[in-house]
Design a protein around this motif. Structure first.
Motif, PDB file in Angstrom:
ATOM      1  N   MET A  66     -11.926 -20.656 -13.545  1.00 41.43           N
ATOM      2  CA  MET A  66     -13.354 -20.821 -13.229  1.00 41.43           C
ATOM      3  C   MET A  66     -14.101 -19.518 -13.501  1.00 41.43           C
ATOM      4  SD  MET A  66     -15.152 -21.942  -9.640  1.00 41.43           S
ATOM      5  CE  MET A  66     -14.324 -23.516  -9.680  1.00 41.43           C
ATOM      6  N   ARG A  67     -15.244 -19.643 -14.162  1.00 37.15           N
ATOM      7  CA  ARG A  67     -16.010 -18.457 -14.492  1.00 37.15           C
ATOM      8  C   ARG A  67     -16.734 -17.921 -13.263  1.00 37.15           C
ATOM      9  NH1 ARG A  67     -16.777 -16.964 -19.149  1.00 37.15           N
ATOM     10  NH2 ARG A  67     -16.438 -19.010 -20.034  1.00 37.15           N
ATOM     11  N   ALA A  68     -16.819 -16.600 -13.143  1.00 40.64           N
ATOM     12  CA  ALA A  68     -17.502 -15.999 -11.997  1.00 40.64           C
ATOM     13  C   ALA A  68     -18.985 -16.353 -12.028  1.00 40.64           C
ATOM     14  CB  ALA A  68     -17.331 -14.483 -12.013  1.00 40.64           C
ATOM     15  N   SER A  69     -19.541 -16.653 -10.880  1.00 44.40           N
ATOM     16  CA  SER A  69     -20.971 -16.923 -10.806  1.00 44.40           C
ATOM     17  C   SER A  69     -21.743 -15.619 -10.791  1.00 44.40           C
ATOM     18  CB  SER A  69     -21.292 -17.729  -9.542  1.00 44.40           C
ATOM     19  OG  SER A  69     -20.928 -17.001  -8.398  1.00 44.40           O
ATOM     20  N   VAL A  70     -22.960 -15.637 -11.301  1.00 47.05           N
ATOM     21  CA  VAL A  70     -23.780 -14.431 -11.404  1.00 47.05           C
ATOM     22  C   VAL A  70     -24.727 -14.356 -10.218  1.00 47.05           C
ATOM     23  CG1 VAL A  70     -25.463 -13.197 -12.779  1.00 47.05           C
ATOM     24  CG2 VAL A  70     -23.618 -14.446 -13.901  1.00 47.05           C
TER      25      VAL A  70
ATOM     26  N   VAL B  30     -28.438  -6.442 -10.405  1.00 43.18           N
ATOM     27  CA  VAL B  30     -27.299  -7.338 -10.463  1.00 43.18           C
ATOM     28  C   VAL B  30     -26.216  -6.593 -11.238  1.00 43.18           C
ATOM     29  CG1 VAL B  30     -28.190  -8.526 -12.515  1.00 43.18           C
ATOM     30  CG2 VAL B  30     -26.426  -9.612 -11.127  1.00 43.18           C
ATOM     31  N   THR B  31     -24.989  -6.589 -10.735  1.00 43.87           N
ATOM     32  CA  THR B  31     -23.948  -5.711 -11.260  1.00 43.87           C
ATOM     33  C   THR B  31     -22.761  -6.520 -11.770  1.00 43.87           C
ATOM     34  OG1 THR B  31     -22.979  -5.488  -9.050  1.00 43.87           O
ATOM     35  CG2 THR B  31     -24.607  -3.845  -9.696  1.00 43.87           C
ATOM     36  N   ALA B  32     -22.217  -6.099 -12.898  1.00 42.17           N
ATOM     37  CA  ALA B  32     -21.074  -6.811 -13.482  1.00 42.17           C
ATOM     38  C   ALA B  32     -20.054  -5.831 -14.023  1.00 42.17           C
ATOM     39  CB  ALA B  32     -21.532  -7.745 -14.597  1.00 42.17           C
ATOM     40  N   HIS B  33     -18.798  -6.185 -13.817  1.00 45.03           N
ATOM     41  CA  HIS B  33     -17.695  -5.447 -14.426  1.00 45.03           C
ATOM     42  C   HIS B  33     -16.991  -6.385 -15.391  1.00 45.03           C
ATOM     43  CE1 HIS B  33     -14.342  -2.674 -14.930  1.00 45.03           C
ATOM     44  NE2 HIS B  33     -13.612  -3.775 -14.991  1.00 45.03           N
ATOM     45  N   ILE B  34     -16.853  -5.942 -16.640  1.00 47.30           N
ATOM     46  CA  ILE B  34     -16.159  -6.729 -17.654  1.00 47.30           C
ATOM     47  C   ILE B  34     -15.117  -5.836 -18.320  1.00 47.30           C
ATOM     48  CG2 ILE B  34     -16.405  -7.986 -19.838  1.00 47.30           C
ATOM     49  CD1 ILE B  34     -19.210  -8.777 -18.963  1.00 47.30           C
ATOM     50  N   GLY B  35     -13.840  -6.219 -18.175  1.00 48.06           N
ATOM     51  CA  GLY B  35     -12.773  -5.476 -18.826  1.00 48.06           C
ATOM     52  C   GLY B  35     -11.800  -4.844 -17.857  1.00 48.06           C
ATOM     53  N   LYS B  36     -11.240  -3.730 -18.268  1.00 42.94           N
ATOM     54  CA  LYS B  36     -10.199  -3.047 -17.500  1.00 42.94           C
ATOM     55  C   LYS B  36     -10.773  -2.432 -16.229  1.00 42.94           C
ATOM     56  CE  LYS B  36      -6.944   0.813 -17.831  1.00 42.94           C
ATOM     57  NZ  LYS B  36      -6.127   1.640 -18.727  1.00 42.94           N
ATOM     58  N   TRP B  37     -10.060  -2.590 -15.128  1.00 44.55           N
ATOM     59  CA  TRP B  37     -10.459  -2.020 -13.853  1.00 44.55           C
ATOM     60  C   TRP B  37      -9.495  -0.913 -13.455  1.00 44.55           C
ATOM     61  CZ3 TRP B  37     -14.167  -0.892 -10.896  1.00 44.55           C
ATOM     62  CH2 TRP B  37     -14.027  -0.689  -9.526  1.00 44.55           C
ATOM     63  N   HIS B  38      -8.276  -1.281 -13.019  1.00 43.52           N
ATOM     64  CA  HIS B  38      -7.197  -0.308 -12.781  1.00 43.52           C
ATOM     65  C   HIS B  38      -7.443   0.592 -11.570  1.00 43.52           C
ATOM     66  CE1 HIS B  38      -3.920   2.249 -15.015  1.00 43.52           C
ATOM     67  NE2 HIS B  38      -3.406   1.373 -14.167  1.00 43.52           N
TER      68      HIS B  38
ATOM     69  N   LEU C  71     -14.903  -6.590  -7.228  1.00 45.17           N
ATOM     70  CA  LEU C  71     -15.890  -7.153  -6.314  1.00 45.17           C
ATOM     71  C   LEU C  71     -15.872  -6.450  -4.961  1.00 45.17           C
ATOM     72  CD1 LEU C  71     -15.551 -10.986  -7.024  1.00 45.17           C
ATOM     73  CD2 LEU C  71     -17.046  -9.321  -8.125  1.00 45.17           C
ATOM     74  N   GLU C  72     -14.793  -5.736  -4.648  1.00 47.01           N
ATOM     75  CA  GLU C  72     -14.711  -4.981  -3.408  1.00 47.01           C
ATOM     76  C   GLU C  72     -15.501  -3.674  -3.463  1.00 47.01           C
ATOM     77  OE1 GLU C  72     -10.197  -6.316  -2.041  1.00 47.01           O
ATOM     78  OE2 GLU C  72     -10.534  -4.340  -2.952  1.00 47.01           O
ATOM     79  N   HIS C  73     -16.018  -3.342  -4.651  1.00 48.48           N
ATOM     80  CA  HIS C  73     -16.652  -2.036  -4.842  1.00 48.48           C
ATOM     81  C   HIS C  73     -18.078  -2.133  -5.377  1.00 48.48           C
ATOM     82  CE1 HIS C  73     -12.911   0.169  -4.040  1.00 48.48           C
ATOM     83  NE2 HIS C  73     -12.317  -0.851  -4.623  1.00 48.48           N
ATOM     84  N   GLY C  74     -18.742  -3.238  -5.119  1.00 44.67           N
ATOM     85  CA  GLY C  74     -20.155  -3.311  -5.448  1.00 44.67           C
ATOM     86  C   GLY C  74     -20.529  -4.164  -6.635  1.00 44.67           C
ATOM     87  N   TYR C  75     -19.556  -4.787  -7.286  1.00 46.12           N
ATOM     88  CA  TYR C  75     -19.879  -5.651  -8.419  1.00 46.12           C
ATOM     89  C   TYR C  75     -20.094  -7.081  -7.954  1.00 46.12           C
ATOM     90  CZ  TYR C  75     -18.570  -1.892 -11.609  1.00 46.12           C
ATOM     91  OH  TYR C  75     -18.519  -0.700 -12.292  1.00 46.12           O
ATOM     92  N   ASP C  76     -21.091  -7.740  -8.528  1.00 45.70           N
ATOM     93  CA  ASP C  76     -21.357  -9.143  -8.249  1.00 45.70           C
ATOM     94  C   ASP C  76     -20.509 -10.055  -9.120  1.00 45.70           C
ATOM     95  OD1 ASP C  76     -23.549  -8.559  -6.447  1.00 45.70           O
ATOM     96  OD2 ASP C  76     -24.717  -8.033  -8.225  1.00 45.70           O
ATOM     97  N   VAL C  77     -20.145  -9.573 -10.293  1.00 49.00           N
ATOM     98  CA  VAL C  77     -19.411 -10.371 -11.268  1.00 49.00           C
ATOM     99  C   VAL C  77     -18.207  -9.571 -11.746  1.00 49.00           C
ATOM    100  CG1 VAL C  77     -19.525 -11.482 -13.544  1.00 49.00           C
ATOM    101  CG2 VAL C  77     -21.519 -11.520 -12.038  1.00 49.00           C
ATOM    102  N   ASN C  78     -17.076 -10.234 -11.859  1.00 45.27           N
ATOM    103  CA  ASN C  78     -15.871  -9.602 -12.400  1.00 45.27           C
ATOM    104  C   ASN C  78     -15.261 -10.505 -13.457  1.00 45.27           C
ATOM    105  OD1 ASN C  78     -13.443  -8.198 -12.879  1.00 45.27           O
ATOM    106  ND2 ASN C  78     -12.409  -9.316 -11.227  1.00 45.27           N
ATOM    107  N   VAL C  79     -15.115  -9.970 -14.650  1.00 51.59           N
ATOM    108  CA  VAL C  79     -14.406 -10.667 -15.712  1.00 51.59           C
ATOM    109  C   VAL C  79     -13.280  -9.763 -16.196  1.00 51.59           C
ATOM    110  CG1 VAL C  79     -14.534 -11.701 -18.009  1.00 51.59           C
ATOM    111  CG2 VAL C  79     -16.479 -11.903 -16.441  1.00 51.59           C
ATOM    112  N   ALA C  80     -12.055 -10.144 -15.903  1.00 56.54           N
ATOM    113  CA  ALA C  80     -10.830  -9.486 -16.383  1.00 56.54           C
ATOM    114  C   ALA C  80     -10.441  -8.238 -15.604  1.00 56.54           C
ATOM    115  CB  ALA C  80     -10.917  -9.156 -17.877  1.00 56.54           C
TER     116      ALA C  80
END
Length: 467
Positions: free
Chosen positions: A1-5, A137-145, A151-160
């Motif tokens: 399921m895709r993350a909602s924005v 509105v904040t999004a993270h796309i890609g490597k986190w590590h 999403l625990e650190h202020g992002y509304d959207v996380n992909v990958a």
């Protein structure tokens, strides 16, 4: 399921730039933070490579400011990312390396290293948290590590974004093993999927201020390129430093997806209202791509391990075709983004970096300061250009102040001093010829460590069997 924005609430705090340069007035700009993985200082054609091709990144760089002395806060993935997103040096958050600080064989480690923290503590205020509080509105796309979930650190959207430092399973080939990252076409390539997700996020949020962390996995291992691109570079004349067709293919895929992002901004009229930063989390991996004239690569605190591409673009605010020799670091991005967005530094937040906006928007000089690196740990792996068969990193600290750079070893107290203006490759140790400068820098380094509470390991390892 895709993350909602999440649709952020726009607040009234604003800042206007651009009028001094004859550009447009911009209130609360969008911010895109592109962070490549293991991309070295010489791994782009705009930086001088004759083998790798990066026309889109080159254009981004030339349309803004190129920092010729841009640095990552550390020489490998997790500590660099932690420092950038918190705006703080490693001793404040405790992340010095990936996994254990006691890397390599115990018999080769003279000291007991400082314990390492592997996950960023959720109590530490981050860049996306502050921007989110200000209406982005904040999004993270890609490597986190940096832990299990952005999403625990202020992002509304996380992909990958997940714990992994590299693509697991099939690597860059689909299907993927990441949260909210699903192949849409059989045989698609991970970097392309992340690029499409970035475009989708921008188009879905084009009418409100957004902050996008586009942290690609490229060029981290596994080294996997698209077949047609690998074949292209197999036919191209290589250079002495760059001769790996699959690596070159990965650079091109990264470049193509940066191009998608930039084209999307122009398509939707967001070009002049968006601040874009392009950089890398650390230097390139030496065995795959040499960073000459820089010495060594990822894992080392010589220039090849920590000097990285750093470009900042904001039409109408940053002069096109500009460059700066001022030494700057990834820890400066947090305060830079805050000033660009007209957001004050929260009282509960300590920032070790400085805003680059006076330099970027008005061409003003920054106050002279030192940059620091602290690594009370071991990182295994041979470092041929450091003449070390066991470790890329041994416990120590580094300071750069002006043109001078000092390395200090904690194992034996040894110092190395280099003048980077004359010796960018760190080939000529000047400690013997200029002991006064070495003492001056060591005093600054000691004072900084005391101020920040940086731990220095002193306990001898009973397993040590070295000389």
């Amino acid at each position: 399921m895709r993350a909602s924005v999440f649709l952020g609430v726009v607040i009234s705090c604003q800042i206007v730039f651009g009028e001094e340069n004859g550009g447009d007035s911009v209130a609360k700009p969008n911010i895109i933070y592109i962070n490549a993985d293991d991309l070295g200082w010489m791994d782009l054609s705009v930086q001088g490579s004759t083998y790798y091709e990066s026309p889109n990144i080159d254009r981004l760089a030339r349309e803004g400011m190129i920092f010729t002395n841009g640095y990552s806060p550390s020489s490998n993935c997790t500590p660099s990312r932690a420092a950038c997103i918190t705006g703080q040096y490693a001793p404040r958050h405790g992340i010095y390396t990936v996994d254990s600080s006691a890397r390599g064989e115990s018999k080769d480690r003279k000291l007991i290293p400082t314990p390492n923290t592997t996950d960023l503590d959720t109590s530490i205020l981050t860049m996306p948290e502050v921007l989110k509080e200000a209406g982005y509105v904040t999004a993270h796309i890609g490597k986190w590590h940096l832990g299990p979930d952005p999403l625990e650190h202020g992002y509304d959207v996380n992909v990958a974004g997940a714990h992994w430092g590299f693509p697991p399973g099939n690597g860059y080939d689909s299907p993927y093993d990441f949260p909210n990252c699903v192949q849409e076409e059989e045989g698609e390539y991970l970097t392309d999927r992340l690029g499409e997700e970035a475009v989708r996020f921008i188009e879905g949020n084009k009418d409100r201020p957004f902050f996008l962390s586009f942290w690609t996995h490229s060029i981290h291992s596994p080294i996997q390129g698209k077949k047609e691109l690998v074949e292209k570079y197999e036919q191209k004349t290589a250079s002495e430093a760059h001769d790996y067709p699959t690596y070159a293919a990965m650079v091109q895929s990264l470049d193509e997806n940066v191009g998608k992002i930039m084209d999307t901004l122009k398509k939707h009229g967001l070009d002049r209202s968006t601040l874009v930063v392009f950089t890398s989390d650390n230097g390139g991996v030496w065995r795959w791509s040499k960073q000459w004239p820089l010495r060594a690569g990822k894992g080392s605190f010589t220039e090849g391990g920590i000097r990285v591409p750093l470009f900042v673009r904001w039409p109408g605010v940053i002069k096109e075709g500009s460059s700066s020799e001022t030494p700057v670091s990834g820890i400066d991005l947090f305060p830079t983004f805050l000033e660009a967005a007209g957001i004050g530094v929260p009282k509960r937040k300590v920032l070790d970096g400085v805003s680059l906006m006076p330099l970027l928007s008005r061409g003003e000089s920054l106050a002279e300061r030192a940059l620091y690196w602290h690594f009370p740990i071991y990182l295994q792996g041979a470092c041929p250009e450091r003449n070390d068969e066991k470790f890329r990193t041994r416990p120590g600290s580094v300071i750069r102040y002006g043109d001078w750079k000092l390395h200090q070893s904690f194992e034996d107290g040894r110092l190395e001093l280099y003048n980077l203006k004359d010796d960018i490759g760190e080939k000529h140790d000047l400690v013997g010829r200029n002991p006064e400068k070495a003492d001056e820098l060591l005093k600054r380094l000691n004072s900084w460590r005391e101020k920040i509470g940086a731990p220095v390991p002193t306990q001898l390892n009973p397993d040590y069997r070295g000389d």
